[in-house]
Design a protein around this motif. Structure first.
Motif, PDB file in Angstrom:
ATOM      1  N   TYR A 257       0.844  -1.199   0.000  1.00 18.12           N
ATOM      2  CA  TYR A 257       0.000   0.000   0.000  1.00 18.12           C
ATOM      3  C   TYR A 257       0.877   1.246   0.000  1.00 18.12           C
ATOM      4  N   GLN A 258       0.634   2.139  -0.971  1.00 17.43           N
ATOM      5  CA  GLN A 258       1.461   3.333  -1.122  1.00 17.43           C
ATOM      6  C   GLN A 258       0.744   4.621  -0.701  1.00 17.43           C
ATOM      7  N   GLY A 259      -0.335   4.488   0.073  1.00 11.94           N
ATOM      8  CA  GLY A 259      -1.039   5.670   0.569  1.00 11.94           C
ATOM      9  C   GLY A 259      -1.972   6.280  -0.466  1.00 11.94           C
ATOM     10  N   GLN A 260      -2.382   7.498  -0.208  1.00 12.32           N
ATOM     11  CA  GLN A 260      -3.317   8.167  -1.120  1.00 12.32           C
ATOM     12  C   GLN A 260      -2.560   8.840  -2.258  1.00 12.32           C
ATOM     13  N   ALA A 261      -3.087   8.689  -3.468  1.00  6.96           N
ATOM     14  CA  ALA A 261      -2.483   9.330  -4.639  1.00  6.96           C
ATOM     15  C   ALA A 261      -2.681  10.836  -4.554  1.00  6.96           C
ATOM     16  N   SER A 262      -1.723  11.584  -5.069  1.00  8.41           N
ATOM     17  CA  SER A 262      -1.844  13.047  -5.066  1.00  8.41           C
ATOM     18  C   SER A 262      -1.863  13.621  -6.476  1.00  8.41           C
ATOM     19  N   ARG A 263      -1.546  12.805  -7.465  1.00  7.98           N
ATOM     20  CA  ARG A 263      -1.574  13.251  -8.859  1.00  7.98           C
ATOM     21  C   ARG A 263      -1.855  12.046  -9.754  1.00  7.98           C
ATOM     22  N   LEU A 264      -2.178  12.329 -11.007  1.00  6.12           N
ATOM     23  CA  LEU A 264      -2.574  11.276 -11.935  1.00  6.12           C
ATOM     24  C   LEU A 264      -1.451  10.266 -12.169  1.00  6.12           C
ATOM     25  N   ASP A 265      -0.232  10.723 -12.173  1.00  2.00           N
ATOM     26  CA  ASP A 265       0.904   9.821 -12.417  1.00  2.00           C
ATOM     27  C   ASP A 265       1.036   8.748 -11.342  1.00  2.00           C
ATOM     28  N   ASP A 266       0.488   9.021 -10.153  1.00  2.00           N
ATOM     29  CA  ASP A 266       0.561   8.045  -9.066  1.00  2.00           C
ATOM     30  C   ASP A 266      -0.279   6.799  -9.356  1.00  2.00           C
ATOM     31  N   LEU A 267      -1.136   6.877 -10.396  1.00  2.00           N
ATOM     32  CA  LEU A 267      -2.008   5.748 -10.731  1.00  2.00           C
ATOM     33  C   LEU A 267      -1.317   4.756 -11.667  1.00  2.00           C
ATOM     34  N   THR A 268      -0.073   5.036 -12.027  1.00  2.00           N
ATOM     35  CA  THR A 268       0.730   4.074 -12.788  1.00  2.00           C
ATOM     36  C   THR A 268       1.474   3.209 -11.786  1.00  2.00           C
ATOM     37  N   LEU A 269       1.036   1.974 -11.646  1.00  2.00           N
ATOM     38  CA  LEU A 269       1.491   1.134 -10.536  1.00  2.00           C
ATOM     39  C   LEU A 269       2.117  -0.170 -10.999  1.00  2.00           C
ATOM     40  N   LYS A 270       2.993  -0.691 -10.170  1.00  2.00           N
ATOM     41  CA  LYS A 270       3.575  -2.001 -10.425  1.00  2.00           C
ATOM     42  C   LYS A 270       2.632  -3.059  -9.862  1.00  2.00           C
ATOM     43  N   GLU A 271       2.843  -4.296 -10.304  1.00  2.00           N
ATOM     44  CA  GLU A 271       2.017  -5.388  -9.797  1.00  2.00           C
ATOM     45  C   GLU A 271       2.170  -5.503  -8.281  1.00  2.00           C
ATOM     46  N   LYS A 272       1.042  -5.835  -7.638  1.00  2.00           N
ATOM     47  CA  LYS A 272       0.981  -6.020  -6.189  1.00  2.00           C
ATOM     48  C   LYS A 272       1.134  -4.713  -5.406  1.00  2.00           C
ATOM     49  N   SER A 273       1.063  -3.561  -6.111  1.00  2.00           N
ATOM     50  CA  SER A 273       1.065  -2.267  -5.427  1.00  2.00           C
ATOM     51  C   SER A 273      -0.297  -1.605  -5.639  1.00  2.00           C
ATOM     52  N   PHE A 274      -0.725  -0.792  -4.659  1.00  2.00           N
ATOM     53  CA  PHE A 274      -2.000  -0.089  -4.832  1.00  2.00           C
ATOM     54  C   PHE A 274      -2.008   1.202  -4.018  1.00  2.00           C
ATOM     55  N   VAL A 275      -2.906   2.111  -4.411  1.00  2.00           N
ATOM     56  CA  VAL A 275      -3.062   3.403  -3.732  1.00  2.00           C
ATOM     57  C   VAL A 275      -4.546   3.669  -3.524  1.00  2.00           C
ATOM     58  N   LYS A 276      -4.816   4.647  -2.671  1.00  2.00           N
ATOM     59  CA  LYS A 276      -6.179   5.155  -2.548  1.00  2.00           C
ATOM     60  C   LYS A 276      -6.337   6.271  -3.578  1.00  2.00           C
ATOM     61  N   ASP A 277      -7.495   6.316  -4.238  1.00  2.00           N
ATOM     62  CA  ASP A 277      -7.710   7.308  -5.289  1.00  2.00           C
ATOM     63  C   ASP A 277      -7.566   8.732  -4.749  1.00  2.00           C
ATOM     64  N   LEU A 278      -7.125   9.645  -5.627  1.00  2.00           N
ATOM     65  CA  LEU A 278      -6.915  11.019  -5.196  1.00  2.00           C
ATOM     66  C   LEU A 278      -8.208  11.794  -4.997  1.00  2.00           C
ATOM     67  N   LEU A 279      -9.348  11.250  -5.444  1.00  2.00           N
ATOM     68  CA  LEU A 279     -10.620  11.969  -5.308  1.00  2.00           C
ATOM     69  C   LEU A 279     -11.669  11.173  -4.543  1.00  2.00           C
ATOM     70  N   LEU A 280     -11.959   9.962  -4.986  1.00  2.00           N
ATOM     71  CA  LEU A 280     -13.022   9.162  -4.367  1.00  2.00           C
ATOM     72  C   LEU A 280     -12.458   8.383  -3.174  1.00  2.00           C
ATOM     73  N   PRO A 281     -12.964   8.647  -1.971  1.00  2.00           N
ATOM     74  CA  PRO A 281     -12.361   8.077  -0.757  1.00  2.00           C
ATOM     75  C   PRO A 281     -12.507   6.568  -0.622  1.00  2.00           C
TER      76      PRO A 281
END
Length: 474
Positions: A159-183
């Motif tokens: 888990y990499q925390g909450q995204a802060s920009r669109l580029d944060d949504l480019t992820l490696k396998e087995k990694s994930f973030v919380k969306d920057l807008l929808l909680p």
């Protein structure tokens, strides 16, 4: 073998406009929905290339295969991961493989390209390396975001925390973030598959594109309210509404297709939804003055559309203009019917279309006919807006929002909306997509027409205006 037969069947039905592609796939009840959907989507996207290969090699004549079956077989043989069958199908295709491969190579040489993707028309190509993330909505009727995050971390995900920009949504396998807008939305690598995961099977997570989460999120009906989901199947937005309402109040959901409604009932049961009242009924024939709807204050309207925003569909930038006009007429009828509910306060209108005819033009026509409603400005931080002057609305796309193509408008009943609507109409007249007389008259469809929110097309018609009698000069 069953995979290719079923895929050919789905493609044939889609071509005959018997339903949206995704709906036809899910209605097929094939055991591996993901595999079938991927094959159908990619075959349809490469349809023009496959047809050229099949025609040039005279494959149908030499094999007696039917066209749609030949398409899916040729796609997997030449462009997919190889044929996943044995028996007569594989024997036939392997016999003709050298000629098919030679024809594909000849096409590439002739067009001076090296990739299969480059053989497609520009509008059907995906940007180089483009892969949409896998979006997962946490179902708060059964769990919490924190519990799902903890479960996934124990399951080997990072888990990499909450995204802060669109580029944060480019992820490696087995990694994930919380969306920057929808909680309640988690974002994973595009290759992540949850169809066999415990959290999905138990209804704790819903696999839903981010853009598709916007309508319920923006409508935001309070707990205990009465809400209508006008064109509800397959039910992801319905379950989202129920979660926002905390399963309290009443959620009326309509769909005319019995199979889609049965699928939706199963989905809602798995999601723990209890406040719903499903109806196998045409929304356009629902009586707004019926006592059971007297307290309805919120409506979510996501009617049938061209589906041009779906990434898997080929030739997404163009469409048959007659069909678009027909769909727009139907969509406007649905909007005008939805606002007849006497206590309505807010309505969300959404489509998975990129065409202004189904989006801005429908909203424009509606506002011109309903002066007591106004557009509510949405999410100022959202990077893609409705076409001018409807910047209050939202658009979504693969490039700007990393989602499927989508459109959302929020309409609010307001006693002072008349003046702002008139100003908007003045602005609209100066825009490139200002409605033609034909489009302004969209609402003139036959009121007895049997088309419903779950059909692909809706007929349009013209309403004759009574002639005014000229007064004689005295």
């Amino acid at each position: 073998m069953a995979l290719y037969v079923k895929a050919a069947e789905v493609l044939e039905k889609a071509e005959r406009k018997q339903g949206a592609l995704k709906t036809l796939v899910y209605d097929s009840k094939f055991k591996n929905i993901k595999q079938l959907f991927a094959l159908v989507c990619e075959t349809q996207r490469f349809s023009s290339v496959l047809l050229d290969i099949i025609e040039s090699t005279k494959l149908l004549k030499q094999t007696k295969l039917k066209l749609h079956l030949a398409q899916v077989l040729v796609y997997d043989l030449l462009m997919g991961q190889g044929l996943k069958c044995g028996g007569s199908f594989k024997t036939t295709m392997m016999k003709h493989r050298p000629r098919l491969q030679a024809e594909l190579a000849r096409m590439k040489v002739k067009r001076k390209v090296s990739r299969n993707e480059d053989l497609l028309p520009a509008e059907a190509q995906l940007p180089s390396g483009e892969q949409l993330p896998r979006y997962v909505r946490v179902n708060t009727l059964k769990t919490t975001v924190e519990d799902v995050v903890d479960y996934l971390k124990r399951d080997g995900y990072t888990y990499q925390g909450q995204a802060s920009r669109l580029d944060d949504l480019t992820l490696k396998e087995k990694s994930f973030v919380k969306d920057l807008l929808l909680p309640e939305l988690l974002v994973f690598s595009s290759k992540t598959d949850f169809h066999d995961h415990f959290l999905y099977k138990a209804g704790h997570i819903i696999l839903q594109d981010k853009a598709s989460c916007l309508p319920a999120y923006l409508l935001k009906p309070p707990s205990g309210s009465h809400v209508i989901d006008a064109c509800a199947a397959p039910g992801n937005k319905t379950s989202h509404l129920a979660a926002i309402m905390k399963n309290k109040g009443k959620l009326f959901a309509f769909d005319l297709d019995a199979k889609r409604l049965a699928t939706m009932s199963t989905l809602l049961l798995r999601a723990g939804v209890t406040c719903q009242q499903l109806a196998h009924q045409d929304f356009l024939k629902v009586n707004p003055d019926s006592p059971q709807y007297k307290d309805v204050e919120y409506v979510l309207l996501d009617p049938s559309c061209s589906g041009s925003g779906m990434v898997c569909l080929q030739d997404r930038s163009s469409a048959d203009q007659t069909r678009l006009a027909s769909l727009a007429a139907f969509q406007l009828r649905c909007l005008n019917h939805a606002v007849r509910f006497p206590r309505l306060k807010r309505l969300v209108y959404s489509t998975c279309s990129i065409h202004s005819q189904e989006n801005e033009e429908v909203i424009t026509a509606f506002l011109q006919q309903n002066s007591s409603f106004r557009l509510v400005p949405l999410l100022p931080q959202w990077p893609e807006r409705g076409l001018a002057p409807l910047s209050q609305c939202l658009r979504a796309s693969t490039s700007k929002t990393r989602t499927h193509g989508f459109f959302v408008a929020l309409l609010e009943k307001h006693s002072e909306a008349l003046s702002s609507t008139l100003q908007l109409a003045d602005q609209i007249r100066s825009t490139p997509f200002y409605l033609s007389k034909k489009t302004v008259a969209l609402e003139a469809s036959d009121p007895e027409d049997p088309q419903t929110p779950n059909t692909e097309d809706a007929p349009s018609g013209k309403r004759k205006r009574p002639k005014r009698k000229k007064k004689k000069m005295e």
